[in-house]
Structure formats: C-alpha cells, structure tokens
Design a protein around this motif. Structure first.
Motif, PDB file in Angstrom:
ATOM      1  N   PRO A 238       0.789  -1.236   0.000  1.00 41.38           N
ATOM      2  CA  PRO A 238       0.000   0.000   0.000  1.00 41.38           C
ATOM      3  C   PRO A 238       0.820   1.286   0.000  1.00 41.38           C
ATOM      4  CG  PRO A 238      -0.913  -1.565   1.574  1.00 41.38           C
ATOM      5  CD  PRO A 238       0.375  -2.148   1.070  1.00 41.38           C
TER       6      PRO A 238
ATOM      7  N   GLY B 191      -6.292  -4.067  -1.683  1.00 49.88           N
ATOM      8  CA  GLY B 191      -7.052  -3.405  -2.727  1.00 49.88           C
ATOM      9  C   GLY B 191      -6.566  -3.785  -4.106  1.00 49.88           C
TER      10      GLY B 191
ATOM     11  N   GLY C  91      -2.060   2.874  -1.967  1.00 45.24           N
ATOM     12  CA  GLY C  91      -3.089   2.630  -0.962  1.00 45.24           C
ATOM     13  C   GLY C  91      -4.129   3.726  -0.893  1.00 45.24           C
TER      14      GLY C  91
ATOM     15  N   ARG D 145     -10.663  -0.270  -2.513  1.00 44.60           N
ATOM     16  CA  ARG D 145     -10.422  -0.960  -1.249  1.00 44.60           C
ATOM     17  C   ARG D 145     -11.628  -1.795  -0.839  1.00 44.60           C
ATOM     18  NH1 ARG D 145      -7.649   3.275   2.641  1.00 44.60           N
ATOM     19  NH2 ARG D 145      -7.477   1.405   3.885  1.00 44.60           N
TER      20      ARG D 145
END
Length: 141
Positions: free
Chosen positions: A18, A47, A71, A76
């Motif tokens: 991330p 994600g 991230g 997500r």
C-alpha cells in the motif's frame, strides 16, 4: 463441463504494498504489460489499483504520483473476489453485477493467488469471439 477459475486465471499477478508510490506502480505495470496491480501486505489483499484508477483518481485530481501512495488511490474492501474453485459462470455473474472487467482470486482467508479478466473468460467460453481474439493478440506499444 464446468470450468473452474483456477484453470483460466492468470496466476502470475503483479502486486505492490500500500505504501508504494503511484509512479513505482505505473512503471511496474508498464514493465509487466498489465493494466492492474494487486495491493497487498503480506498475504492480505488490501485493494486493486488499475491504470484507470491512476488516471481518474490520481492524475485528474492533481495528485503528485511520486508522493501519492497506491493505498490512497486503489479500490479498497469490500472487494469482489473469487475463489480458485469458483466457476467461470459465477465470475461472469459477478462481473455483470459489479460492472468490473477483472477480479482478484483469493484463497485461505484472502491471500491473493491470481486474477481473472474478462479476456480470460472470453477466451475460455467463446474462443472465436472478437474479444477472445483481441485478448490473445500480442500487445502493441
């Protein structure tokens, strides 16, 4: 005969953590000739980041790709995922329902093991279709 996801998925996924910069992820996508990366930390899927996410959530919003992490831009949880033992029919249903073109494949509580794309499914389910032909073609740069 029912086809399982494990038989059509791309097992060679590209993943980043991330905190990876968007620039690093974009370079990796270019090097690997892929349109997405899985964002994972150890064996946890955090994600999915697509080239479209980079453009729409990053560039179009004026974010500095060197200072922005994947991230902060990726899609997500809750993510739509598949298990390797799911069927291709189930994958098609999920893609239709959620209007997505690729799905992460996870096992053992969320550990990413692959990705299945619309092109993978087209090549399996309708090998003579235009989408299957396009998906099998060598990319041009």
């Amino acid at each position: 005969m029912t086809t399982r996801i494990r038989d059509v998925m791309s097992a060679h996924t590209t993943s980043v953590e991330p905190m990876t910069s968007v620039t690093q992820a974009a370079r990796l996508m270019r090097e690997q000739d892929v349109g997405d990366v899985l964002v994972a930390y150890d064996c946890d899927l955090f994600g999915v980041l697509t080239d479209r996410d980079i453009v729409l959530r990053g560039v179009a919003e004026g974010h500095d790709p060197e200072a922005t992490t994947v991230g902060s831009l990726c899609t997500r949880p809750p993510l739509v995922t598949l298990d390797p033992d799911d069927t291709t029919d189930h994958a098609v249903e999920l893609m239709r329902e959620h209007a997505v073109r690729r799905l992460p494949v996870v096992e053992h509580g969320g550990c990413p093991v692959g990705v299945v794309s619309l092109g993978d499914l087209a090549a399996e389910e309708d090998p003579h279709s235009a989408l299957a032909d396009i998906s099998r073609a060598t990319p041009t740069h």
